[in-house]
Design a protein around this motif. Sequence first.
Motif, PDB file in Angstrom:
ATOM      1  N   UNK A 141       0.827  -1.211   0.000  1.00  0.00           N
ATOM      2  CA  UNK A 141       0.000   0.000   0.000  1.00  0.00           C
ATOM      3  C   UNK A 141       0.859   1.258   0.000  1.00  0.00           C
ATOM      4  N   UNK A 142       1.995   1.205   0.688  1.00  0.00           N
ATOM      5  CA  UNK A 142       2.836   2.409   0.801  1.00  0.00           C
ATOM      6  C   UNK A 142       3.814   2.555  -0.356  1.00  0.00           C
ATOM      7  N   UNK A 143       4.156   1.439  -1.025  1.00  0.00           N
ATOM      8  CA  UNK A 143       5.149   1.513  -2.093  1.00  0.00           C
ATOM      9  C   UNK A 143       4.526   1.554  -3.484  1.00  0.00           C
ATOM     10  N   UNK A 144       3.260   1.162  -3.628  1.00  0.00           N
ATOM     11  CA  UNK A 144       2.639   1.127  -4.954  1.00  0.00           C
ATOM     12  C   UNK A 144       1.317   1.883  -4.986  1.00  0.00           C
ATOM     13  N   UNK A 145       0.347   1.459  -4.174  1.00  0.00           N
ATOM     14  CA  UNK A 145      -1.005   2.002  -4.276  1.00  0.00           C
ATOM     15  C   UNK A 145      -1.046   3.497  -3.993  1.00  0.00           C
ATOM     16  N   UNK A 146      -0.602   3.891  -2.816  1.00  0.00           N
ATOM     17  CA  UNK A 146      -0.692   5.301  -2.430  1.00  0.00           C
ATOM     18  C   UNK A 146       0.140   6.210  -3.330  1.00  0.00           C
ATOM     19  N   UNK A 147       1.416   5.885  -3.612  1.00  0.00           N
ATOM     20  CA  UNK A 147       2.192   6.777  -4.488  1.00  0.00           C
ATOM     21  C   UNK A 147       1.604   6.906  -5.892  1.00  0.00           C
ATOM     22  N   UNK A 148       1.074   5.809  -6.439  1.00  0.00           N
ATOM     23  CA  UNK A 148       0.501   5.861  -7.785  1.00  0.00           C
ATOM     24  C   UNK A 148      -0.706   6.779  -7.824  1.00  0.00           C
ATOM     25  N   UNK A 149      -1.595   6.645  -6.835  1.00  0.00           N
ATOM     26  CA  UNK A 149      -2.772   7.506  -6.771  1.00  0.00           C
ATOM     27  C   UNK A 149      -2.384   8.971  -6.606  1.00  0.00           C
ATOM     28  N   UNK A 150      -1.404   9.231  -5.737  1.00  0.00           N
ATOM     29  CA  UNK A 150      -0.992  10.612  -5.486  1.00  0.00           C
ATOM     30  C   UNK A 150      -0.364  11.230  -6.737  1.00  0.00           C
ATOM     31  N   UNK A 151       0.506  10.481  -7.400  1.00  0.00           N
ATOM     32  CA  UNK A 151       1.145  10.996  -8.613  1.00  0.00           C
ATOM     33  C   UNK A 151       0.109  11.343  -9.678  1.00  0.00           C
TER      34      UNK A 151
END
Length: 614
Positions: free
Chosen positions: A242-252
């Motif tokens: 969640x911290x290395x893929x999901x959240x950063x992708x959504x934020x970007x």
Amino acid sequence: MRRSLLALLLALLAALAGLPAAHAAPNPAWSARGEDYPGAVAETDVPVPMSDGTVLRADVKRPAGADGEPVDGRFPVLVTITAYNKTIISGPGAAAIGDPDYFVKRGYVHVSVDARGTGSSGGDWQAFSARENTDAGEIVNWAASQERPWSGGSVGMLGASYMGISQLLAAGNQPPGLKAIFPQVPAMDTYRDVVASGGALDVGFIPLWLGLVTATGLVPPAYGPSEPDNALQMYLDRVQGATSFTAPTLLEATLGLNAAFDGPFYAERSPAGVLDRIDVPTFLIGGEYDLFQRGTPMVFDHLRQRGVPVKMVLGPWDHLEGSRGDISEAGHGTLQELQLRWFDHHVRGDADPSLDADIAPLTYYEIGSGQWHEADQWIDEQRARSFQLSGTSLPGVPGRLVDADPEPGQTTVAPVPVSGLCTRSTNQWTAGLPNAVGIAQLCHDNRWNDVSGAVFETEPVDEAVRLRGPINARLRASTPTGNGMLSVSVSSVAPDGAVDRLTGGWQVLSHRALDESRSRYLDGELIQPFHPFTKEAQSPLEPGAVEPVDVEVFPTGAVIPPGHKLRVSVQAFDVPHLLPTVRDLPAALSPVTLHTSPEHPSEITLPVIPASAG
């Protein structure tokens, strides 16, 4: 929190199970065979080692005798790879998407595997990454290996959505044991199909999907007492994912950074990149109101052109309906009967000389007539037909769609942030959830939404206008900010004024750059534009300048019946489907003006089936 998320998921699956079933007789030339074995027995969380040392987990269901014990022998194997937790898919979700026991009792082994970093499997989830795609091929090799005492070495794959995409990616690895696949509602190009249609962000489905994967990952695994540390490691992996893929992708993506643009990240995660390596028989199920309305027919078209044995049934289904597979009305039996026929022939090796005679390459539902049609190709007998937008659209007084000689006019489309809210688009881009709970029918008439934009329509047609395939709307537009979005709907207007939205398309103005080499033309006319959607290809309009903008309208199979009107409506939003990025939001809040005249022609081009084609 975990219990509430699981409860929501189970409620969704219950809603799926309660969808009305279609009723039609199966093809009379063939009938499904009965059970060979009285039961099925499962071994859960079987370790499946990958080449990088990560251990995935599988549930293996085998034929069982009356005593409940597994039957000795080697059997053909059916594999499903899921990110939605195999415990749920094989348990409460079985009623919604199909019980694997149907196949197991007929002499198959079913292997359900949690994708890397989901369910009970180890590793970090990086949806459809190169590593996960390698996993897919290795899973098939594991299931086909003679080291498995139950495996006969011949493998097929089945499943919907994520599970369908995984099949295409596995087939692209060309594992030698894979004999056939049966993907339901798969994507082709993840960026254009669903992540950022037209260059705007999908805020309806993508957060819902990411939340579903995260929630199902919290269901406790069934590890035995000899592996007490694995459950803790699994939970730690979920936090890492969640911290290395999901959240950063959504934020970007939300901020308009790299993930908001097409490029290597999405190319790696798209079946389009492996279609040239797929050579196994493939049966596709697609939906005309599905999330992957665009992509599934393109997969069929590409494989068909390459000569791969491929068939597709395209019906009037949203994503949940297409996943559940209520396809009986198409005339080929139930979904599981059709899958059994496909796998018996291609995986088990049973001769079926009437298979191709009974089932055409393409079986599709025609919206507007309710009839099912057959065809050899996705695009074959169609001819390009263009209608020009004419005059000015005023509230309650539509502009016109004409064959030639458009009247000059200008229509300003105001940015109304609720446009799209009560339309078929809402049901489509929330994966069919409103339909599953019985409220989607409240928004099937598009006339009220059309008030929020510009409307152009023909006179009532004298002869039916039948179309099949993608549509292009080339609109001459100007805007004071140089950016904005065009949301285009193509509809059929009944004599009583009811508006049936057939399909839609979207385009951010600054992403209007056209790659002609990857676009599709019919009779020399553009019917499916390909926009790069890269950061480098961005080209905002000069404020006030009139420029052509090609809007890819997603494909459909439909008819405008005699006495109905063809309508094109244009809005500046499609909520809750799409929203601009934070960076684009200020410019997106400005009006967009459509220009219609011989000097600035705006038109829509349809792939129309000639009356002579039947």
